[in-house]
Design a protein around this motif. Structure first.
Motif, PDB file in Angstrom:
ATOM      1  N   ARG A 154       0.833  -1.208   0.000  1.00  0.00           N
ATOM      2  CA  ARG A 154       0.000   0.000   0.000  1.00  0.00           C
ATOM      3  C   ARG A 154       0.869   1.260   0.000  1.00  0.00           C
ATOM      4  NH1 ARG A 154      -3.454  -1.656   5.088  1.00  0.00           N
ATOM      5  NH2 ARG A 154      -1.333  -2.265   5.614  1.00  0.00           N
ATOM      6  N   ASP A 179      -5.679  -6.666   2.147  1.00  0.00           N
ATOM      7  CA  ASP A 179      -4.964  -5.422   1.850  1.00  0.00           C
ATOM      8  C   ASP A 179      -4.322  -5.447   0.464  1.00  0.00           C
ATOM      9  OD1 ASP A 179      -5.661  -4.396   4.305  1.00  0.00           O
ATOM     10  OD2 ASP A 179      -3.760  -4.939   5.263  1.00  0.00           O
ATOM     11  N   SER A 182      -6.964  -4.465  -2.359  1.00  0.00           N
ATOM     12  CA  SER A 182      -7.787  -3.294  -2.056  1.00  0.00           C
ATOM     13  C   SER A 182      -7.907  -2.365  -3.268  1.00  0.00           C
ATOM     14  CB  SER A 182      -7.185  -2.529  -0.875  1.00  0.00           C
ATOM     15  OG  SER A 182      -5.988  -1.893  -1.284  1.00  0.00           O
TER      16      SER A 182
END
Length: 193
Positions: A154, A179, A182
Protein backbone atom coordinates in the motif's frame (compact mmCIF):
# COMPACT_ATOMS: atom_id res chain seq x y z
CA UNK A 1 7.49 7.21 15.30
CA UNK A 2 7.81 8.54 11.75
CA UNK A 3 5.44 7.27 9.08
CA UNK A 4 8.44 6.73 6.79
CA UNK A 5 9.80 3.90 8.92
CA UNK A 6 8.45 0.38 8.71
CA UNK A 7 9.55 -2.88 10.23
CA UNK A 8 10.05 -5.72 7.79
CA UNK A 9 8.91 -9.13 9.00
CA UNK A 10 10.63 -11.86 6.95
CA UNK A 11 8.74 -15.00 5.95
CA UNK A 12 9.38 -18.17 7.94
CA UNK A 13 9.97 -21.41 6.03
CA UNK A 14 7.20 -23.94 6.50
CA UNK A 15 5.88 -26.74 4.35
CA UNK A 16 3.04 -29.19 4.78
CA UNK A 17 3.28 -33.01 4.82
CA UNK A 18 3.22 -33.01 0.98
CA UNK A 19 6.25 -30.64 0.90
CA UNK A 20 4.15 -27.74 -0.41
CA UNK A 21 5.43 -24.42 1.01
CA UNK A 22 2.89 -22.63 3.18
CA UNK A 23 2.79 -19.15 4.69
CA UNK A 24 2.29 -19.18 8.43
CA UNK A 25 1.48 -15.45 8.26
CA UNK A 26 -1.48 -15.90 5.90
CA UNK A 27 -2.35 -19.58 6.28
CA UNK A 28 -2.17 -20.08 2.51
CA UNK A 29 0.07 -21.98 0.10
CA UNK A 30 2.75 -20.41 -2.09
CA UNK A 31 1.66 -22.65 -4.96
CA UNK A 32 -0.60 -25.61 -5.67
CA UNK A 33 0.28 -29.27 -5.40
CA UNK A 34 0.93 -29.48 -9.15
CA UNK A 35 4.00 -27.30 -8.62
CA UNK A 36 5.12 -23.72 -8.82
CA UNK A 37 6.52 -23.72 -12.36
CA UNK A 38 3.48 -25.30 -14.07
CA UNK A 39 1.29 -22.80 -12.20
CA UNK A 40 3.54 -19.91 -13.24
CA UNK A 41 3.51 -20.98 -16.88
CA UNK A 42 -0.24 -21.52 -17.06
CA UNK A 43 -1.61 -18.73 -14.87
CA UNK A 44 0.92 -15.93 -15.19
CA UNK A 45 2.78 -16.40 -18.47
CA UNK A 46 -0.18 -17.91 -20.34
CA UNK A 47 -2.66 -15.53 -18.76
CA UNK A 48 -0.60 -12.57 -19.97
CA UNK A 49 0.03 -13.91 -23.48
CA UNK A 50 3.74 -14.34 -22.86
CA UNK A 51 6.14 -14.73 -24.53
CA UNK A 52 4.23 -13.35 -27.53
CA UNK A 53 3.64 -9.88 -26.09
CA UNK A 54 7.31 -9.07 -25.50
CA UNK A 55 8.50 -10.15 -28.95
CA UNK A 56 10.24 -7.49 -30.99
CA UNK A 57 10.14 -4.87 -28.24
CA UNK A 58 13.11 -2.99 -26.85
CA UNK A 59 11.99 -3.64 -23.27
CA UNK A 60 9.13 -5.34 -21.46
CA UNK A 61 8.09 -4.73 -17.84
CA UNK A 62 6.24 -7.12 -15.54
CA UNK A 63 4.96 -6.22 -12.06
CA UNK A 64 4.17 -8.89 -9.48
CA UNK A 65 2.19 -8.21 -6.32
CA UNK A 66 3.76 -10.96 -4.23
CA UNK A 67 7.28 -12.25 -5.00
CA UNK A 68 7.05 -15.12 -2.50
CA UNK A 69 9.55 -17.81 -3.44
CA UNK A 70 10.34 -16.19 -6.79
CA UNK A 71 9.03 -18.98 -8.99
CA UNK A 72 6.99 -16.65 -11.22
CA UNK A 73 10.04 -14.47 -11.80
CA UNK A 74 12.22 -17.48 -12.56
CA UNK A 75 9.62 -18.87 -14.99
CA UNK A 76 9.36 -15.50 -16.76
CA UNK A 77 13.14 -15.13 -16.94
CA UNK A 78 13.52 -18.67 -18.33
CA UNK A 79 10.76 -18.11 -20.93
CA UNK A 80 12.39 -14.83 -21.91
CA UNK A 81 15.79 -16.49 -22.38
CA UNK A 82 14.26 -19.34 -24.39
CA UNK A 83 12.52 -16.97 -26.81
CA UNK A 84 14.78 -15.99 -29.75
CA UNK A 85 12.43 -13.06 -30.50
CA UNK A 86 12.47 -11.75 -26.91
CA UNK A 87 12.59 -8.09 -26.01
CA UNK A 88 15.99 -6.49 -25.62
CA UNK A 89 15.49 -6.14 -21.88
CA UNK A 90 13.23 -7.65 -19.25
CA UNK A 91 12.27 -5.47 -16.28
CA UNK A 92 10.51 -7.08 -13.33
CA UNK A 93 9.04 -5.12 -10.45
CA UNK A 94 8.05 -7.25 -7.44
CA UNK A 95 6.38 -6.27 -4.19
CA UNK A 96 6.93 -8.47 -1.13
CA UNK A 97 5.86 -7.74 2.44
CA UNK A 98 7.56 -10.82 3.90
CA UNK A 99 10.68 -11.78 1.93
CA UNK A 100 12.51 -15.03 2.55
CA UNK A 101 16.12 -15.34 3.56
CA UNK A 102 18.41 -16.50 0.79
CA UNK A 103 18.91 -19.78 2.71
CA UNK A 104 15.17 -20.51 2.59
CA UNK A 105 15.01 -19.55 -1.08
CA UNK A 106 17.86 -21.93 -1.84
CA UNK A 107 15.92 -24.67 -0.02
CA UNK A 108 12.85 -24.05 -2.18
CA UNK A 109 14.87 -23.68 -5.38
CA UNK A 110 16.87 -26.88 -4.85
CA UNK A 111 13.90 -28.77 -6.34
CA UNK A 112 13.91 -26.80 -9.61
CA UNK A 113 14.85 -28.37 -12.94
CA UNK A 114 18.40 -27.68 -14.13
CA UNK A 115 17.38 -25.03 -16.69
CA UNK A 116 15.85 -22.94 -13.88
CA UNK A 117 18.39 -23.83 -11.23
CA UNK A 118 21.24 -21.88 -12.83
CA UNK A 119 19.01 -18.77 -12.89
CA UNK A 120 18.00 -19.32 -9.27
CA UNK A 121 21.64 -19.54 -8.17
CA UNK A 122 22.43 -16.31 -10.03
CA UNK A 123 19.53 -14.63 -8.26
CA UNK A 124 20.68 -16.05 -4.91
CA UNK A 125 24.09 -14.50 -5.49
CA UNK A 126 22.47 -11.06 -5.77
CA UNK A 127 19.80 -11.46 -3.06
CA UNK A 128 19.73 -8.30 -0.92
CA UNK A 129 19.69 -7.88 2.82
CA UNK A 130 16.17 -8.13 4.23
CA UNK A 131 15.67 -4.41 4.71
CA UNK A 132 12.56 -2.41 3.80
CA UNK A 133 12.63 -0.41 0.59
CA UNK A 134 13.70 -0.84 -3.02
CA UNK A 135 16.47 -3.21 -4.06
CA UNK A 136 17.67 -3.21 -7.69
CA UNK A 137 19.26 -6.41 -8.95
CA UNK A 138 20.94 -6.43 -12.35
CA UNK A 139 21.00 -9.96 -13.75
CA UNK A 140 21.91 -11.60 -17.03
CA UNK A 141 24.71 -9.08 -17.61
CA UNK A 142 22.25 -6.20 -17.12
CA UNK A 143 19.63 -7.42 -19.61
CA UNK A 144 17.29 -8.49 -16.78
CA UNK A 145 16.48 -6.04 -14.00
CA UNK A 146 14.67 -7.14 -10.88
CA UNK A 147 13.35 -4.38 -8.63
CA UNK A 148 12.38 -5.88 -5.28
CA UNK A 149 10.16 -3.65 -3.17
CA UNK A 150 10.25 -5.02 0.38
CA UNK A 151 7.47 -3.77 2.63
CA UNK A 152 3.79 -2.89 2.61
CA UNK A 153 2.47 -2.73 -0.96
CA UNK A 154 0.00 0.00 0.00
CA UNK A 155 2.92 2.32 0.70
CA UNK A 156 5.39 1.09 -1.89
CA UNK A 157 2.95 1.07 -4.82
CA UNK A 158 2.38 4.80 -4.27
CA UNK A 159 6.13 5.38 -4.56
CA UNK A 160 6.82 3.09 -7.51
CA UNK A 161 7.49 4.53 -10.95
CA UNK A 162 7.22 2.25 -13.97
CA UNK A 163 5.42 1.63 -17.26
CA UNK A 164 4.15 -1.90 -16.66
CA UNK A 165 3.18 -4.08 -19.62
CA UNK A 166 1.92 -7.14 -17.67
CA UNK A 167 0.82 -7.86 -14.11
CA UNK A 168 1.20 -11.04 -12.10
CA UNK A 169 -1.43 -10.64 -9.35
CA UNK A 170 -0.16 -13.10 -6.79
CA UNK A 171 -0.56 -11.97 -3.21
CA UNK A 172 -2.35 -14.88 -1.52
CA UNK A 173 -6.12 -15.13 -1.61
CA UNK A 174 -8.21 -12.01 -0.93
CA UNK A 175 -9.90 -13.78 2.00
CA UNK A 176 -6.56 -14.03 3.88
CA UNK A 177 -4.75 -10.97 2.49
CA UNK A 178 -7.43 -8.35 1.73
CA UNK A 179 -4.96 -5.42 1.85
CA UNK A 180 -3.23 -6.76 -1.26
CA UNK A 181 -6.52 -6.71 -3.19
CA UNK A 182 -7.79 -3.29 -2.06
CA UNK A 183 -9.12 -0.57 -4.39
CA UNK A 184 -6.21 1.66 -3.28
CA UNK A 185 -3.62 -0.91 -4.40
CA UNK A 186 -5.41 -1.53 -7.71
CA UNK A 187 -5.59 2.24 -8.27
CA UNK A 188 -1.80 2.37 -8.00
CA UNK A 189 -1.40 -0.63 -10.31
CA UNK A 190 -3.63 1.11 -12.85
CA UNK A 191 -1.36 4.17 -12.57
CA UNK A 192 1.66 1.98 -13.31
CA UNK A 193 0.06 0.38 -16.37
Amino acid sequence: MSDSYQILKPAAWHEDARSVPRSLEYGDFYHGEAGALPQARHVFLGGNGLPGRWRGRAAFTIAETGFGLGHNFLAAWRAWLDDPERSGQLHYLAFEAHPFTVADLRRAWSRLPADHLNLAWELAGHWPALLPGVHRLDLQEGRVTLMLLFGDIRRLARQAQACVDAFFLDGFAPRVNPDMWSPAVFGQLRRLA
